[in-house]
Design a protein around this motif. Sequence first.
Motif, PDB file in Angstrom:
ATOM      1  N   UNK A 344      89.693 -18.771 -30.466  1.00 19.53           N
ATOM      2  CA  UNK A 344      88.313 -18.469 -30.407  1.00 19.53           C
ATOM      3  C   UNK A 344      88.207 -17.309 -31.539  1.00 19.53           C
ATOM      4  N   UNK A 345      87.011 -17.352 -32.188  1.00 15.33           N
ATOM      5  CA  UNK A 345      86.857 -16.369 -33.035  1.00 15.33           C
ATOM      6  C   UNK A 345      85.458 -15.821 -32.854  1.00 15.33           C
ATOM      7  N   UNK A 346      85.382 -14.435 -32.866  1.00 17.08           N
ATOM      8  CA  UNK A 346      84.133 -13.915 -32.475  1.00 17.08           C
ATOM      9  C   UNK A 346      83.911 -12.710 -33.098  1.00 17.08           C
ATOM     10  N   UNK A 347      82.775 -12.074 -33.302  1.00 18.24           N
ATOM     11  CA  UNK A 347      82.336 -11.034 -33.998  1.00 18.24           C
ATOM     12  C   UNK A 347      80.931 -10.415 -33.421  1.00 18.24           C
ATOM     13  N   UNK A 348      80.607  -9.241 -33.800  1.00 16.95           N
ATOM     14  CA  UNK A 348      79.496  -8.532 -33.349  1.00 16.95           C
ATOM     15  C   UNK A 348      78.660  -7.905 -34.784  1.00 16.95           C
ATOM     16  N   UNK A 349      77.315  -7.980 -35.028  1.00 17.09           N
ATOM     17  CA  UNK A 349      76.851  -7.346 -36.116  1.00 17.09           C
ATOM     18  C   UNK A 349      75.630  -6.524 -35.481  1.00 17.09           C
ATOM     19  N   UNK A 450      60.396  -2.715 -38.325  1.00 18.98           N
ATOM     20  CA  UNK A 450      61.238  -3.778 -37.881  1.00 18.98           C
ATOM     21  C   UNK A 450      62.161  -3.476 -36.804  1.00 18.98           C
ATOM     22  N   UNK A 451      62.421  -4.300 -35.785  1.00 19.19           N
ATOM     23  CA  UNK A 451      63.221  -3.851 -34.683  1.00 19.19           C
ATOM     24  C   UNK A 451      64.646  -3.894 -34.916  1.00 19.19           C
ATOM     25  N   UNK A 452      65.541  -2.881 -34.265  1.00 13.02           N
ATOM     26  CA  UNK A 452      66.989  -2.700 -34.335  1.00 13.02           C
ATOM     27  C   UNK A 452      67.461  -3.829 -33.325  1.00 13.02           C
ATOM     28  N   UNK A 453      68.763  -4.260 -33.740  1.00 12.86           N
ATOM     29  CA  UNK A 453      69.299  -5.462 -32.797  1.00 12.86           C
ATOM     30  C   UNK A 453      70.669  -5.357 -32.973  1.00 12.86           C
ATOM     31  N   UNK A 454      71.533  -6.137 -32.268  1.00  8.89           N
ATOM     32  CA  UNK A 454      72.859  -6.605 -32.322  1.00  8.89           C
ATOM     33  C   UNK A 454      72.972  -8.101 -32.169  1.00  8.89           C
ATOM     34  N   UNK A 455      73.941  -8.679 -32.657  1.00  8.73           N
ATOM     35  CA  UNK A 455      74.169 -10.047 -32.627  1.00  8.73           C
ATOM     36  C   UNK A 455      75.591 -10.379 -32.218  1.00  8.73           C
ATOM     37  N   UNK A 456      75.720 -11.168 -31.326  1.00  7.42           N
ATOM     38  CA  UNK A 456      76.967 -11.833 -30.978  1.00  7.42           C
ATOM     39  C   UNK A 456      77.224 -13.200 -31.436  1.00  7.42           C
ATOM     40  N   UNK A 457      78.260 -13.620 -31.914  1.00  9.39           N
ATOM     41  CA  UNK A 457      78.553 -14.769 -32.480  1.00  9.39           C
ATOM     42  C   UNK A 457      80.117 -15.093 -31.904  1.00  9.39           C
ATOM     43  N   UNK A 458      80.287 -16.510 -31.414  1.00  7.23           N
ATOM     44  CA  UNK A 458      81.553 -17.112 -31.150  1.00  7.23           C
ATOM     45  C   UNK A 458      81.886 -18.387 -31.423  1.00  7.23           C
ATOM     46  N   UNK A 459      82.941 -18.869 -31.933  1.00  8.55           N
ATOM     47  CA  UNK A 459      83.231 -20.264 -32.318  1.00  8.55           C
ATOM     48  C   UNK A 459      84.463 -20.375 -31.745  1.00  8.55           C
ATOM     49  N   UNK A 460      84.315 -21.786 -31.099  1.00 13.16           N
ATOM     50  CA  UNK A 460      85.658 -22.156 -30.396  1.00 13.16           C
ATOM     51  C   UNK A 460      86.175 -23.362 -31.512  1.00 13.16           C
TER      52      UNK A 460
END
Length: 761
Positions: A344-349, A450-460
């Motif tokens: 699993x590869x994951x990251x947050x931006x 412009x709105x502030x945000x976080x983004x979470x991504x995962x790849x299996x």
Amino acid sequence: MTRHETLANFSRRSLLKAGGALIVSIAAPGTFDLARADDAFAVAAKPPLTPDQLSSFIAVNADGTVAAYFGKMDMGQGLFVAVGQIVAEELDVPFANVKVLMGDTATSVNQGGASGSTGIQEGGKQMRMAAAEARRVLVAMAADRLGVGPDQLTVTDGVVHVAGDPAKKASYAELIGGRFFNVHLDWNGKYGNPLYAPGKAQPKDPKDHKVVGQPIKRQDIAPKVFARENFVTDIRVPGMVHGRMIRPAVAGAVPVKVDENSIKDIPSAKVVWNNAFLGVVADNEWDAIKAAEKLKVEWSNAPPPFPPQASLYDHIRQATPRKREVEGKQVGNVDDAFKTAARVIEAEYEWPFQSHSSMGPACALVEIKDGKVTCWSGTQKSHFVRAGLAAILQTPEDNVHVIWTPGPGSYGRNDADDAAMDAAVLAKAVGRPVRVQYMRNQGTGWDPKGPASIHKARAAIDAAGNVVAYDFLSKGFSRVDVDTNGSKPYDTLAGQTLGVELKSGDGFGIPAESYDFANKRTAWETIPPLLDRASPLRSSHLRDPVGPQIHFASESFMDEVAAALNVDAVEFRLRYVKDPRDAAVIKAAAEKAGWQSRPSPRKDQAGEKVSGRGIAYAQRNGTRVAMIAEVDIDRRNGKIWVRRFTVAHDCGQIINPDGVRMTVEGNVVHGISRTLWEEVKFDAKTVTSVDWLTYPILDITETPEQIDVVLIDHPEIAPSGAGEPSSRPVAAAIANAVFDATGVRIRRVPFSPDRVKSALS
């Protein structure tokens, strides 16, 4: 020359006075019989300004020139040139004979204003159908006059003539002079961007186009540079006073005591105070500025509403979502796929609040006279401002006339609509026309953000190295905490400070791409605003609303997965992208940039200065864009220079390649600025980014030395928007290039020198 015009210098009324559009007959006596059948197409009295009337879009003037009434406006991309080309093409008149009148509520219907890159995609489509219908009607009228069938006629430069016998002819001016089109269109009943009202005519086959597709240059640059054209800041009317708004030092505070005697020594200065709405007016602008600074105000003891800036992203993570949406094509069972993944590869931006930071703060002028309201505004959406003014002034919309006048830029929902509403409230209170000019600190500090945000991504990943599942979630402040236009008082500072009931909206978005994974889920969540009323951090649309932040995350993550699998970034995308047009732009960008296949990061660099390349791609409402950034980085000071950008752009049929190319270049430069520098700073009390020092943008010395644009033209595909799509992948392309150069992944924008230097250390 073809140019855009405003009501001030080219209106139905001015044409009447000049013997122009459709009102003064120039035909010789006896040239037509008023009882003939072609009179069904024209009338002496103008039909109502409604979308089901051809006269609402097209007029032929007595001299044969054409007026195109367009319910959108050009915010800097040269849209009026492309619209003029479309109209000229369908009518078979010279391009120079078309004048496009934009955004005036007295001469155009509501086509949505400048919105969502729909100027050509939606607005241009309607103007094409209207122009085609006008040509059909004029040819039918000529056939009646010349005694031949319409199929025996052709049109050359606005003159209808018998094919093979040019002497047997009738000009457009002769056919319609003195009358208005009386032609009903098949309107779909919608206003705004979806408005569509075709006639019976079919537009030309693209293979027959002679004007559309040509790189016609815009003619408004020199008048702007040499101050020959009025901006909204230049408008003056008799009896006008100057207004300034007063905002609290602590967001959310309201005035509890105002000492009007504190400005009694300033000639003509007056205070307007209603609930939390507080402003001053004066005959002289400098007096208004001094009064705003000198007025003594006691504010309520409001608690500071904002968290520490350093904890912004933790606040977003921990906040309870107000709304969640799973969007896009959901495939397979994502959760089960992750349970059986070999890896699993994951990251947050993270993405900050950003300001529109327009070249100048907003300005608007409102005059209320004899029960009628006239507003001059640089808004993107004049018809919606008309609705907002009518609501806040409690008058019918028919009593309100908004004249769109070029302002200092926009890129979404900036402060222009707020300025118009503030001016209206002041004008009603003092009984005189009021010109509101925000100051720089208000233009940057108090515009919608412009709105502030976080983004979470995962790849299996399975045992063979294939991506078998993809899960992407954005979480942040809503893109429509205040809506995209000022049609409702609750979406403006004036309405909110006057105490109207609030109605915050929820919306965000998902990545727009065609990656084909066996299991896929894309979703978003929005959280409540930090302050619900009259907040300097209220969030709304900023150029390509939430597109840059979403795709900064999603396309950075695709690069992270490719690097983790030791696969070239272009090869990885082409392996999973399934839309042929998407693959084509990726290939075109790579070919133009001279992309050499290898995994990232580079392993062949040492020393303090390094370079790298990165690719990113995205869709937007039918348009596809892929781009490659090439960067140089100085490890000693953390400075990034984006040396070159290569962009492949597919927006279907291209109306004006010169306009598209310039638009892409502007998007790239703006996108670099947002990636490297732009971040709204705030403390517990308020926004502290109030000028170019506290809200830096890209310096001209930092722009790329080269931007190569590959335009992929599809005449057989209806045009989609070009105004925003090339903003979308910029940040990710730069992030991926930085990783390629350094082996360090930066997941928070902006990539300021201090942040880069810290990351590299």
